[in-house]
Design an enzyme around this catalytic site. Structure first.
Site, mmCIF file in Angstrom:
data_model
loop_
_atom_site.group_PDB
_atom_site.id
_atom_site.type_symbol
_atom_site.label_atom_id
_atom_site.label_comp_id
_atom_site.label_asym_id
_atom_site.label_seq_id
_atom_site.Cartn_x
_atom_site.Cartn_y
_atom_site.Cartn_z
ATOM 1 N NE ARG A 172 -34.223 -17.311 15.873
ATOM 2 C CZ ARG A 172 -34.929 -18.132 15.086
ATOM 3 N NH1 ARG A 172 -35.014 -17.890 13.803
ATOM 4 N NH2 ARG A 172 -35.550 -19.165 15.601
ATOM 5 C CB SER A 249 -33.083 -21.051 20.742
ATOM 6 O OG SER A 249 -34.056 -21.855 20.134
ATOM 7 C CD GLU A 353 -32.293 -16.035 19.565
ATOM 8 O OE1 GLU A 353 -32.882 -15.326 18.740
ATOM 9 O OE2 GLU A 353 -32.694 -16.176 20.738
HETATM 10 N N1 EPU Z 1 -32.475 -31.644 19.024
HETATM 11 C C1 EPU Z 1 -31.832 -32.353 19.999
HETATM 12 N N2 EPU Z 1 -32.289 -32.256 21.268
HETATM 13 C C2 EPU Z 1 -33.363 -31.521 21.610
HETATM 14 C C3 EPU Z 1 -34.045 -30.811 20.617
HETATM 15 C C4 EPU Z 1 -33.570 -30.875 19.325
HETATM 16 O O1 EPU Z 1 -30.844 -33.027 19.731
HETATM 17 O O2 EPU Z 1 -33.722 -31.477 22.811
HETATM 18 C C5 EPU Z 1 -31.958 -31.704 17.640
HETATM 19 C C6 EPU Z 1 -32.664 -32.721 16.790
HETATM 20 O O3 EPU Z 1 -31.742 -33.267 15.903
HETATM 21 C C7 EPU Z 1 -33.678 -31.865 16.013
HETATM 22 C C8 EPU Z 1 -32.909 -30.594 15.808
HETATM 23 O O4 EPU Z 1 -32.150 -30.453 16.996
HETATM 24 O O5 EPU Z 1 -34.052 -32.441 14.817
HETATM 25 C C9 EPU Z 1 -33.758 -29.364 15.587
HETATM 26 O O6 EPU Z 1 -34.611 -29.161 16.726
HETATM 27 P P1 EPU Z 1 -35.875 -28.195 16.680
HETATM 28 O O7 EPU Z 1 -36.751 -28.548 15.563
HETATM 29 O O8 EPU Z 1 -36.484 -28.167 18.038
HETATM 30 O O9 EPU Z 1 -35.280 -26.774 16.339
HETATM 31 P P2 EPU Z 1 -34.038 -25.945 16.907
HETATM 32 O O10 EPU Z 1 -33.034 -25.851 15.813
HETATM 33 O O11 EPU Z 1 -33.551 -26.446 18.210
HETATM 34 C C10 EPU Z 1 -34.986 -23.700 15.996
HETATM 35 C C11 EPU Z 1 -35.147 -22.294 16.485
HETATM 36 C C12 EPU Z 1 -36.364 -22.179 17.394
HETATM 37 C C13 EPU Z 1 -37.588 -22.614 16.613
HETATM 38 C C14 EPU Z 1 -37.360 -24.049 16.109
HETATM 39 C C15 EPU Z 1 -38.475 -24.532 15.228
HETATM 40 C C16 EPU Z 1 -32.941 -21.274 16.583
HETATM 41 C C17 EPU Z 1 -31.820 -20.840 17.467
HETATM 42 N N3 EPU Z 1 -33.956 -21.861 17.209
HETATM 43 O O12 EPU Z 1 -34.704 -24.510 17.140
HETATM 44 O O13 EPU Z 1 -36.515 -20.813 17.728
HETATM 45 O O14 EPU Z 1 -38.754 -22.556 17.404
HETATM 46 O O15 EPU Z 1 -36.159 -24.103 15.335
HETATM 47 O O16 EPU Z 1 -38.390 -23.879 14.005
HETATM 48 O O17 EPU Z 1 -32.895 -21.070 15.381
HETATM 49 C C18 EPU Z 1 -35.842 -19.184 19.356
HETATM 50 O O18 EPU Z 1 -35.209 -18.628 18.465
HETATM 51 O O19 EPU Z 1 -35.852 -18.732 20.537
HETATM 52 C C19 EPU Z 1 -36.563 -20.405 19.060
HETATM 53 C C20 EPU Z 1 -37.254 -21.093 19.984
#
Ligand code: EPU
Length: 361
Positions: A172, A249, A353
């Site tokens: 990022r 995010s 972010e």
């Molecule tokens: N989780 C929770 N609660 C939730 C959602 C997720 O506890 O409501 C936990 C779960 O353990 C899950 C883990 O978080 O397995 C990962 O969740 P998710 O796959 O939704 O990914 P994220 O880490 O929350 C990142 C990126 C997103 C991107 C997704 C999918 C960052 C800051 N965010 O989110 O990017 O779409 O992965 O690859 O790296 C953005 O940057 O604006 C963005 C949306």
């Protein structure tokens, strides 16, 4: 080129629908207009805000005391799709202007049988913003396919071409983030001519597609599955649904060194019991990425949490949303509460972010 100095509200140009007026507002439809505007502002010592799709931006209620230039440079990518410039590794070069909307560009790549950006489907905003924060999702990020960024360099006053190394991509982040030195004009991607996606790396996406990680699927299937997952998490903008009115995010996922990891293990055990496990994603440098959403949820800020217009999305803990009538200050109050609560519970300080303009946490 339309220059309006009658105080245009920036709220209309951000996906959060937040932000006060800019002193002047310029709509730049060509690279020359864009460069002229930046040059003039820099010559006059006028603060400058380069506005793309506004999907990763939090702007102060007080607005911006300078010139906001809105990038509306389009029209080059269609020609580029037929340029058929093949590299020695077989990939094709596709060049597009900063003002192209990202998701239609991805859709076009999928249609044309070009593989490498399909997992980045459904991300709002403009193409020119993708190198700045090295946009990534579902196991892909743009640093894997960007080979060149053409930009206006505000220090030298020249148009420069940066290769992939000069972009210094990280999680990022890039050489462009926070520096404000370069205004991105064009981006060149090297994409593989193939009907299949890049190997699927994200476990959740592989499960949804019914394949093992590392397998490839038809490009369209990858796009459709990603769009479905994003919609389920409120990460596809729907103007009718305030639950999707966010900057994606709000915090980055923390990357912990071994000492911090040990500390987190202890705190998680103390708080949630010895069997509690938290998400861990090993980084190539030996550190460990964990999930900000998980930490927020377990610190007690569950989906839908909030008061008034600023709320955690009911679909994803990492998206802070703004309902009608909200102000940036409401959103920031919620963000601070979440950051402080996570720090108290787990000793990890979350970092925003999106790009902040005139505000801080
Ligand atoms: N989780 C929770 N609660 C939730 C959602 C997720 O506890 O409501 C936990 C779960 O353990 C899950 C883990 O978080 O397995 C990962 O969740 P998710 O796959 O939704 O990914 P994220 O880490 O929350 C990142 C990126 C997103 C991107 C997704 C999918 C960052 C800051 N965010 O989110 O990017 O779409 O992965 O690859 O790296 C953005 O940057 O604006 C963005 C949306």
């Amino acid at each position: 080129m339309a220059v309006r100095c009658e105080q245009v509200d920036l709220a209309g140009y951000t996906t959060l629908r937040l932000g006060g007026p800019a002193r002047c507002f310029v709509e730049a439809t060509t690279d020359d207009e864009l460069i002229d505007t930046v040059r003039r502002a820099d010559r006059e010592g006028e603060p400058l805000l380069v506005l793309g799709g506004g999907s990763n931006l939090v702007v102060a209620d007080a607005g911006f005391p300078g010139t906001a230039v809105h990038i509306a440079t389009r029209g080059a990518s269609v020609a580029a799709f037929h340029a058929d410039r093949r590299r020695s590794d077989g990939r094709l070069l596709v060049r597009a202007r900063a003002g192209e909307e990202w998701d239609p560009f991805v859709a076009r790549c999928v249609e044309e049988g070009l593989s490498g950006v399909e997992c980045l489907s459904g991300i709002p905003g403009l193409l020119g913003a993708t190198p700045i924060q090295n946009v990534g999702a579902y196991g892909q990020d743009v640093s894997e396919t960007i080979v060149e960024v053409r930009a206006y360099d505000r220090e030298s006053g020249e148009v420069v071409v940066l290769d992939r190394d000069a972009c210094r991509f990280g999680y990022r982040t890039s050489a462009f983030k926070g520096a404000d030195r370069h205004v991105v004009l064009q981006v060149t991607f090297a994409l593989e001519p193939a009907d299949l996606s890049a190997p699927v790396r994200y476990a959740e996406l592989a499960r949804t597609l019914g394949v093992e990680p590392g397998e490839r699927v038809p490009l369209r299937d990858a796009r459709d599955a990603v769009l479905g997952l994003r919609r389920g998490k409120g990460m596809v903008l729907d103007p009718a649904d305030p639950d999707t009115r966010s900057a994606g995010s709000f915090f980055t996922n923390p990357i912990l060194d071994p000492d911090q990891l040990t500390d987190l293990e202890k705190r998680v055990g103390d708080r949630l019991g010895p069997d509690a496990v938290f998400p861990r994603y090993p980084e190539p440098d030996g550190r460990t990425k964990t999930s900000a959403a998980w930490l927020i949820d377990k610190a007690g800020f569950t989906k839908g949490y909030g008061r008034g217009p600023a709320r955690i999305s009911t679909k994803h803990t990492l998206a802070l949303t703004n309902a009608d009538g909200g102000r940036t200050d409401d959103l920031l109050a919620l963000a601070r509460e979440v950051r402080d609560g996570v720090r108290d519970a787990f000793g990890v300080t979350l970092v925003n972010e999106p790009v902040f303009v005139g505000v801080r946490l």
